[in-house]
Motif scaffolding. Structure first.
Motif, PDB file in Angstrom:
ATOM      1  N   ASP A 111      -8.587 -34.742  45.621  1.00 46.98           N
ATOM      2  CA  ASP A 111      -8.905 -33.645  44.814  1.00 46.98           C
ATOM      3  C   ASP A 111      -8.095 -32.445  45.070  1.00 46.98           C
ATOM      4  O   ASP A 111      -8.379 -32.138  45.463  1.00 46.98           O
ATOM      5  CB  ASP A 111     -10.345 -33.495  43.684  1.00 46.98           C
ATOM      6  N   ALA A 112      -7.177 -32.273  44.377  1.00 48.17           N
ATOM      7  CA  ALA A 112      -6.276 -30.574  44.172  1.00 48.17           C
ATOM      8  C   ALA A 112      -7.080 -29.093  44.388  1.00 48.17           C
ATOM      9  O   ALA A 112      -6.641 -28.368  44.636  1.00 48.17           O
ATOM     10  CB  ALA A 112      -4.928 -30.443  43.792  1.00 48.17           C
ATOM     11  N   LEU A 113      -7.910 -29.559  43.177  1.00 48.39           N
ATOM     12  CA  LEU A 113      -9.070 -28.484  43.473  1.00 48.39           C
ATOM     13  C   LEU A 113     -10.144 -27.996  44.555  1.00 48.39           C
ATOM     14  O   LEU A 113     -10.301 -27.390  44.888  1.00 48.39           O
ATOM     15  CB  LEU A 113     -10.067 -28.415  41.958  1.00 48.39           C
ATOM     16  N   GLU A 114     -10.779 -29.264  45.499  1.00 48.54           N
ATOM     17  CA  GLU A 114     -11.121 -29.343  46.214  1.00 48.54           C
ATOM     18  C   GLU A 114     -11.676 -30.038  48.008  1.00 48.54           C
ATOM     19  O   GLU A 114     -11.799 -28.796  48.692  1.00 48.54           O
ATOM     20  CB  GLU A 114     -11.998 -30.934  45.619  1.00 48.54           C
ATOM     21  N   GLU A 115     -10.093 -30.263  47.673  1.00 48.20           N
ATOM     22  CA  GLU A 115     -10.240 -30.976  49.182  1.00 48.20           C
ATOM     23  C   GLU A 115      -8.287 -30.350  49.635  1.00 48.20           C
ATOM     24  O   GLU A 115      -7.762 -31.515  50.210  1.00 48.20           O
ATOM     25  CB  GLU A 115      -9.656 -32.113  49.394  1.00 48.20           C
ATOM     26  N   LEU A 116      -7.582 -29.178  49.327  1.00 52.24           N
ATOM     27  CA  LEU A 116      -6.189 -29.178  50.114  1.00 52.24           C
ATOM     28  C   LEU A 116      -6.377 -29.169  51.750  1.00 52.24           C
ATOM     29  O   LEU A 116      -7.916 -28.354  51.870  1.00 52.24           O
ATOM     30  CB  LEU A 116      -5.867 -27.480  48.985  1.00 52.24           C
ATOM     31  N   PRO A 117      -4.825 -29.599  52.104  1.00 49.06           N
ATOM     32  CA  PRO A 117      -5.151 -28.674  53.519  1.00 49.06           C
ATOM     33  C   PRO A 117      -5.209 -27.246  53.717  1.00 49.06           C
ATOM     34  O   PRO A 117      -4.737 -26.578  52.813  1.00 49.06           O
ATOM     35  CB  PRO A 117      -3.766 -29.661  53.465  1.00 49.06           C
ATOM     36  N   PRO A 118      -5.456 -27.524  55.077  1.00 45.89           N
ATOM     37  CA  PRO A 118      -5.707 -25.838  55.433  1.00 45.89           C
ATOM     38  C   PRO A 118      -4.387 -25.552  55.572  1.00 45.89           C
ATOM     39  O   PRO A 118      -3.521 -25.922  55.774  1.00 45.89           O
ATOM     40  CB  PRO A 118      -6.716 -26.046  57.235  1.00 45.89           C
ATOM     41  N   GLY A 119      -4.545 -24.219  54.267  1.00 45.04           N
ATOM     42  CA  GLY A 119      -3.351 -23.344  55.117  1.00 45.04           C
ATOM     43  C   GLY A 119      -3.474 -22.089  56.046  1.00 45.04           C
ATOM     44  O   GLY A 119      -4.362 -22.051  57.140  1.00 45.04           O
ATOM     45  N   PRO A 120      -2.883 -20.648  55.466  1.00 46.72           N
ATOM     46  CA  PRO A 120      -1.945 -20.772  54.175  1.00 46.72           C
ATOM     47  C   PRO A 120      -0.671 -21.334  54.429  1.00 46.72           C
ATOM     48  O   PRO A 120      -0.028 -21.873  55.540  1.00 46.72           O
ATOM     49  CB  PRO A 120      -2.191 -19.161  54.289  1.00 46.72           C
ATOM     50  N   HIS A 121       0.109 -21.840  53.604  1.00 41.56           N
ATOM     51  CA  HIS A 121       1.589 -22.173  53.404  1.00 41.56           C
ATOM     52  C   HIS A 121       2.024 -21.284  52.882  1.00 41.56           C
ATOM     53  O   HIS A 121       2.434 -20.706  52.128  1.00 41.56           O
ATOM     54  CB  HIS A 121       1.168 -23.610  52.662  1.00 41.56           C
ATOM     55  N   ASP A 122       3.695 -21.669  53.710  1.00 41.19           N
ATOM     56  CA  ASP A 122       4.470 -21.048  53.288  1.00 41.19           C
ATOM     57  C   ASP A 122       5.016 -20.788  51.647  1.00 41.19           C
ATOM     58  O   ASP A 122       5.701 -20.485  51.431  1.00 41.19           O
ATOM     59  CB  ASP A 122       5.460 -21.205  54.136  1.00 41.19           C
ATOM     60  N   VAL A 123       5.260 -22.188  51.434  1.00 39.30           N
ATOM     61  CA  VAL A 123       5.950 -23.384  50.251  1.00 39.30           C
ATOM     62  C   VAL A 123       5.056 -23.925  49.755  1.00 39.30           C
ATOM     63  O   VAL A 123       4.118 -24.752  50.638  1.00 39.30           O
ATOM     64  CB  VAL A 123       7.036 -23.934  51.180  1.00 39.30           C
ATOM     65  N   ILE A 124       4.832 -23.808  48.899  1.00 38.68           N
ATOM     66  CA  ILE A 124       3.442 -24.985  47.806  1.00 38.68           C
ATOM     67  C   ILE A 124       4.341 -25.064  46.368  1.00 38.68           C
ATOM     68  O   ILE A 124       4.594 -24.655  45.639  1.00 38.68           O
ATOM     69  CB  ILE A 124       1.932 -24.039  47.220  1.00 38.68           C
ATOM     70  N   THR A 125       4.158 -26.346  46.304  1.00 40.91           N
ATOM     71  CA  THR A 125       4.986 -27.120  45.192  1.00 40.91           C
ATOM     72  C   THR A 125       3.956 -28.150  44.592  1.00 40.91           C
ATOM     73  O   THR A 125       3.368 -28.278  45.123  1.00 40.91           O
ATOM     74  CB  THR A 125       5.890 -27.923  45.418  1.00 40.91           C
ATOM     75  N   CYS A 126       4.612 -27.938  43.442  1.00 40.87           N
ATOM     76  CA  CYS A 126       3.617 -29.088  42.101  1.00 40.87           C
ATOM     77  C   CYS A 126       3.966 -29.655  41.226  1.00 40.87           C
ATOM     78  O   CYS A 126       4.777 -28.452  40.325  1.00 40.87           O
ATOM     79  CB  CYS A 126       2.421 -28.516  41.160  1.00 40.87           C
ATOM     80  N   VAL A 127       4.070 -30.840  41.568  1.00 39.01           N
ATOM     81  CA  VAL A 127       5.574 -31.346  40.077  1.00 39.01           C
ATOM     82  C   VAL A 127       4.955 -32.746  39.209  1.00 39.01           C
ATOM     83  O   VAL A 127       4.247 -33.229  39.548  1.00 39.01           O
ATOM     84  CB  VAL A 127       6.516 -32.258  40.865  1.00 39.01           C
ATOM     85  N   ALA A 128       4.614 -32.082  38.020  1.00 43.93           N
ATOM     86  CA  ALA A 128       4.478 -32.728  37.038  1.00 43.93           C
ATOM     87  C   ALA A 128       2.951 -33.275  37.273  1.00 43.93           C
ATOM     88  O   ALA A 128       2.735 -34.083  36.923  1.00 43.93           O
ATOM     89  CB  ALA A 128       5.706 -34.228  36.770  1.00 43.93           C
ATOM     90  N   THR A 129       2.347 -32.363  37.755  1.00 39.83           N
ATOM     91  CA  THR A 129       0.952 -32.803  38.149  1.00 39.83           C
ATOM     92  C   THR A 129      -0.191 -31.760  37.497  1.00 39.83           C
ATOM     93  O   THR A 129      -1.110 -31.946  37.005  1.00 39.83           O
ATOM     94  CB  THR A 129       0.194 -32.221  39.706  1.00 39.83           C
ATOM     95  N   VAL A 130       0.032 -30.248  37.628  1.00 41.75           N
ATOM     96  CA  VAL A 130      -0.815 -28.920  37.552  1.00 41.75           C
ATOM     97  C   VAL A 130      -0.932 -29.564  35.663  1.00 41.75           C
ATOM     98  O   VAL A 130      -2.577 -29.151  35.816  1.00 41.75           O
ATOM     99  CB  VAL A 130      -0.050 -27.349  37.849  1.00 41.75           C
ATOM    100  N   HIS A 131      -0.672 -30.060  34.736  1.00 42.28           N
ATOM    101  CA  HIS A 131      -1.378 -30.666  33.505  1.00 42.28           C
ATOM    102  C   HIS A 131      -2.647 -31.382  33.601  1.00 42.28           C
ATOM    103  O   HIS A 131      -2.986 -31.707  32.982  1.00 42.28           O
ATOM    104  CB  HIS A 131      -0.126 -31.193  32.723  1.00 42.28           C
ATOM    105  N   HIS A 132      -2.941 -32.277  34.913  1.00 40.23           N
ATOM    106  CA  HIS A 132      -4.201 -33.291  34.809  1.00 40.23           C
ATOM    107  C   HIS A 132      -4.889 -32.375  35.777  1.00 40.23           C
ATOM    108  O   HIS A 132      -6.120 -32.598  35.641  1.00 40.23           O
ATOM    109  CB  HIS A 132      -3.599 -33.689  35.510  1.00 40.23           C
ATOM    110  N   MET A 133      -4.816 -30.640  35.744  1.00 38.49           N
ATOM    111  CA  MET A 133      -6.344 -30.323  36.288  1.00 38.49           C
ATOM    112  C   MET A 133      -6.179 -28.742  35.354  1.00 38.49           C
ATOM    113  O   MET A 133      -5.345 -28.783  34.559  1.00 38.49           O
ATOM    114  CB  MET A 133      -5.519 -29.453  37.085  1.00 38.49           C
ATOM    115  N   PRO A 134      -7.825 -27.924  35.650  1.00 41.28           N
ATOM    116  CA  PRO A 134      -7.812 -27.357  34.558  1.00 41.28           C
ATOM    117  C   PRO A 134      -6.672 -25.798  35.013  1.00 41.28           C
ATOM    118  O   PRO A 134      -6.265 -25.667  36.053  1.00 41.28           O
ATOM    119  CB  PRO A 134      -9.401 -26.744  35.060  1.00 41.28           C
TER     120      PRO A 134
END
Length: 214
Positions: free
Chosen positions: A88-111
């Motif tokens: 789950d992207a709101l609970e289990e993101l891989p450790p960061g920080p990341h230089d780039v984050i992308t999210c395509v056709a997905t964020v509308h599935h989340m708050p």
């Protein structure tokens, strides 16, 4: 259903093309030529993660659907600097920080606001967040852009499939659901969480968001 709409549905069912992959070159243009860690949220079959790997030292994809994560791993060369995590992207993101984050056709599935805040916490200072999202049309501008997208969509389907029938791309096999936020609400919430974010309506029922972490 209107006969014209039925005909369009049959046409696109026989000649599908990936609207999200259409924006991958645009996403690359928003990013540095080289960067360290990249995170692709809602990585699906891994198409964008593999594209990002051409510039990144390491790419981490995360998706909540087990079948599509398995497919992404199958399609990715073992030597590629790309890993895929089921979570789950709101609970289990891989450790960061990341230089780039992308999210395509997905964020509308989340708050929406919670997701942007989560991305912000995982983005390195000076990093870039790039979102390609879906919105629910509400205004005349929305409907005009949607109308313009219909002939363009037909033309792209014909060109990409060379007029022939084709199977659905692997990226189009992941579960989906329609967007429920209007573009104006997306802009308002994005500016609250990410001051200075740039948002724009796009063809093919999409919008884009770009934010540079100070």
């Amino acid at each position: 259903m209107n006969p014209i709409l039925r005909a369009l549905e049959r046409f696109h069912a026989a000649r599908p093309w990936d609207h999200n992959a259409h924006y991958h070159p645009w996403i690359l243009r928003q990013l540095p030529r080289r960067f360290g860690s990249a995170l692709d949220v809602g990585s699906g079959s891994g198409d964008l993660a593999r594209v990002l790997a051409s510039r990144a030292e390491a790419v981490h994809g995360v998706d909540v659907d087990a079948a599509i994560v398995a497919r992404a791993r199958e399609l990715t060369a073992p030597a590629a600097a790309v890993t895929f995590t089921l979570g789950d992207a709101l609970e289990e993101l891989p450790p960061g920080p990341h230089d780039v984050i992308t999210c395509v056709a997905t964020v509308h599935h989340m708050p929406f606001g919670d997701a942007l805040a989560r991305f912000r916490r995982h983005l390195a200072p000076g990093g870039r967040l790039v979102v390609v999202g879906l919105f629910r049309p509400r205004s005349w501008t929305d409907y005009l852009i949607d109308a313009a997208a219909i002939p363009a969509n037909i033309a792209m389907a014909w060109i990409k499939n060379k007029g022939r029938q084709a199977p659905r791309p692997a990226a189009m096999t992941a579960p989906t659901r329609p967007a429920d936020m209007a573009f104006a609400d997306i802009v308002r919430e994005a500016h609250r969480v990410l001051p200075g974010a740039r948002l724009r309506r796009r063809l093919f029922w999409r919008y884009t968001l770009v934010w540079h972490h100070p």
